[in-house]
Design a protein around this motif. Structure first.
Motif, PDB file in Angstrom:
ATOM      1  N   TYR A  61       0.946  13.861   1.146  1.00 47.46           N
ATOM      2  CA  TYR A  61      -0.440  13.465   0.892  1.00 47.46           C
ATOM      3  C   TYR A  61      -0.752  12.244   1.750  1.00 47.46           C
ATOM      4  O   TYR A  61      -0.083  11.207   1.668  1.00 47.46           O
ATOM      5  CB  TYR A  61      -0.625  13.152  -0.586  1.00 47.46           C
ATOM      6  CG  TYR A  61      -1.988  12.595  -0.932  1.00 47.46           C
ATOM      7  CD1 TYR A  61      -3.121  13.393  -0.901  1.00 47.46           C
ATOM      8  CD2 TYR A  61      -2.130  11.249  -1.286  1.00 47.46           C
ATOM      9  CE1 TYR A  61      -4.369  12.887  -1.214  1.00 47.46           C
ATOM     10  CE2 TYR A  61      -3.371  10.732  -1.601  1.00 47.46           C
ATOM     11  CZ  TYR A  61      -4.490  11.550  -1.571  1.00 47.46           C
ATOM     12  OH  TYR A  61      -5.722  11.040  -1.879  1.00 47.46           O
TER      13      TYR A  61
ATOM     14  N   TYR B 214      -6.623  18.211  -5.030  1.00 50.91           N
ATOM     15  CA  TYR B 214      -5.738  19.365  -5.220  1.00 50.91           C
ATOM     16  C   TYR B 214      -4.729  19.053  -6.314  1.00 50.91           C
ATOM     17  O   TYR B 214      -4.794  18.005  -6.966  1.00 50.91           O
ATOM     18  CB  TYR B 214      -5.054  19.755  -3.903  1.00 50.91           C
ATOM     19  CG  TYR B 214      -3.974  18.831  -3.401  1.00 50.91           C
ATOM     20  CD1 TYR B 214      -2.758  19.333  -2.964  1.00 50.91           C
ATOM     21  CD2 TYR B 214      -4.151  17.449  -3.335  1.00 50.91           C
ATOM     22  CE1 TYR B 214      -1.767  18.507  -2.480  1.00 50.91           C
ATOM     23  CE2 TYR B 214      -3.180  16.624  -2.848  1.00 50.91           C
ATOM     24  CZ  TYR B 214      -1.978  17.151  -2.427  1.00 50.91           C
ATOM     25  OH  TYR B 214      -0.981  16.339  -1.949  1.00 50.91           O
ATOM     26  N   SER B 215      -3.784  19.962  -6.521  1.00 52.61           N
ATOM     27  CA  SER B 215      -2.883  19.854  -7.668  1.00 52.61           C
ATOM     28  C   SER B 215      -1.799  18.810  -7.491  1.00 52.61           C
ATOM     29  O   SER B 215      -1.154  18.424  -8.466  1.00 52.61           O
ATOM     30  CB  SER B 215      -2.225  21.212  -7.943  1.00 52.61           C
ATOM     31  OG  SER B 215      -1.480  21.641  -6.810  1.00 52.61           O
TER      32      SER B 215
END
Length: 336
Positions: A120, A133-134
């Protein structure tokens, strides 16, 4: 010129006096009466203004206490029972003591248990990361590791562990204000009772996926097998949506569930080391499964007679013979 200046000053002064009188009259007309006890209650408050009590600040909490008929629904988590006793003394009310609470991180997804699947490279914020997002691991429900809870804590009670990537709560500094609970977008932080001697048992997982999927994402995830619920003698554990939960009001800290959990998702905090589990004896075979021993039993050897003692011999038994009696016949006739 001088006269003009004097008249200007006089007019401004008169206008100021007139406006002051108007403001005074308006203030008295719309004056709001405030109970003086609010100030007294506010003085005994800790002054943290953390919002853990559910109000905007300590003064709003003090006003709620003064206006309430009792203090059952009002509690200051920062000041605890001692502050609430002072508040009750000011208001002349009774207050019931509450068990002290502490923030608990219900995620066991360390770097070793939950491998990272992507990098990330955005804003370091759990709220932003959750919206995008997850997460960078296979677990959708786990900690995102950006530290929003650390920034939300006013008491320095939470820090990020660089080895595990998870937040760590200092229970000595934690006031159970609940700021970290509100800041976590994944809702993995929960306020639980500290317990006797600061001991507590909880399920360190909130993953609602089915067992195989949850175990694939994290090796220490709860798989919803229900073994802990069956082992609990106090009905303190329930399994819903593929994840177990321990009710701290029913839990008696027996730790039977800890030994039964196959993934280690249940944590016992501040307990002494458990004794090693005794091995169960092998089950006895059923009588039908036992094969009889077909080997002939050895005959005992005859005992040797002692010295000087003649062995006893059995008397010989003479066989009886059947004697058939002779049949006498008449004299034979001579032939002529």
């Amino acid at each position: 010129m001088t006269t003009t200046i004097i008249w200007t000053i006089a007019a401004i002064t008169l206008l100021g006096v007139l406006l002051a009188v108007v403001l005074y009259l308006v203030a008295n007309k719309f004056k709001v009466e405030e109970d003086p006890r609010i100030d007294e209650v506010e003085k005994v408050m800790p002054g943290a203004n953390c919002g853990g009590c559910g109000f905007a600040g300590c003064r709003a909490f003090a006003q709620s206490c003064v206006e309430s008929a009792n203090l059952d629904n009002n509690f200051c988590p920062v000041g605890g029972n001692e502050v609430m006793k002072k508040v009750a003394a000011v208001l002349g009310l009774e207050v019931h003591e509450k068990a002290p609470m502490v923030a608990v991180v219900r995620c066991n997804g360390t770097c070793a248990n939950r491998p990272v699947m992507n990098d990330y490279d955005g804003l370091k914020s759990c709220k932003v990361k959750a919206a995008l997002y997850s997460g960078d691991t296979g677990c959708f429900y786990g900690c995102l590791g950006c530290g929003d809870c650390v920034a939300a804590c006013q008491f320095g009670a939470i820090s990020m562990d660089p080895e595990t990537g998870l937040p760590v709560v200092d229970e000595e500094k934690c006031t159970a204000c609940g700021a970290c609970v509100k800041a976590c977008p994944k809702k993995i932080i929960e306020l639980r009772n500290k317990g006797p001697k600061n001991r507590r048992v909880f399920v360190s997982c909130v993953n609602m996926e089915k067992g195989a999927t949850a175990r694939k994402a994290c090796s220490a995830a709860c798989i919803g097998c229900g073994k802990c619920a069956k082992a609990c003698p106090f009905d303190a554990i329930t399994v819903e949506h593929n994840v177990a939960y321990i009710d701290f009001n029913k839990c008696r800290l027996c730790r039977k569930c800890v030994a039964e959990c196959p993934t280690g998702a249940i944590h016992a905090v501040n307990f002494p080391a458990m004794p090693p589990k005794a091995e169960k004896p092998a089950p006895a075979k059923a009588a039908a499964d036992v094969k009889p021993d077909t080997k002939p039993e050895p005959k005992p050897a005859p005992a040797k007679p002692a010295a000087g003692v003649k062995p006893q011999t059995k008397p010989e038994v003479k066989e009886k013979t059947e004697v058939t009696p002779e049949v006498k016949t008449g004299p034979e006739k001579k032939e002529e």
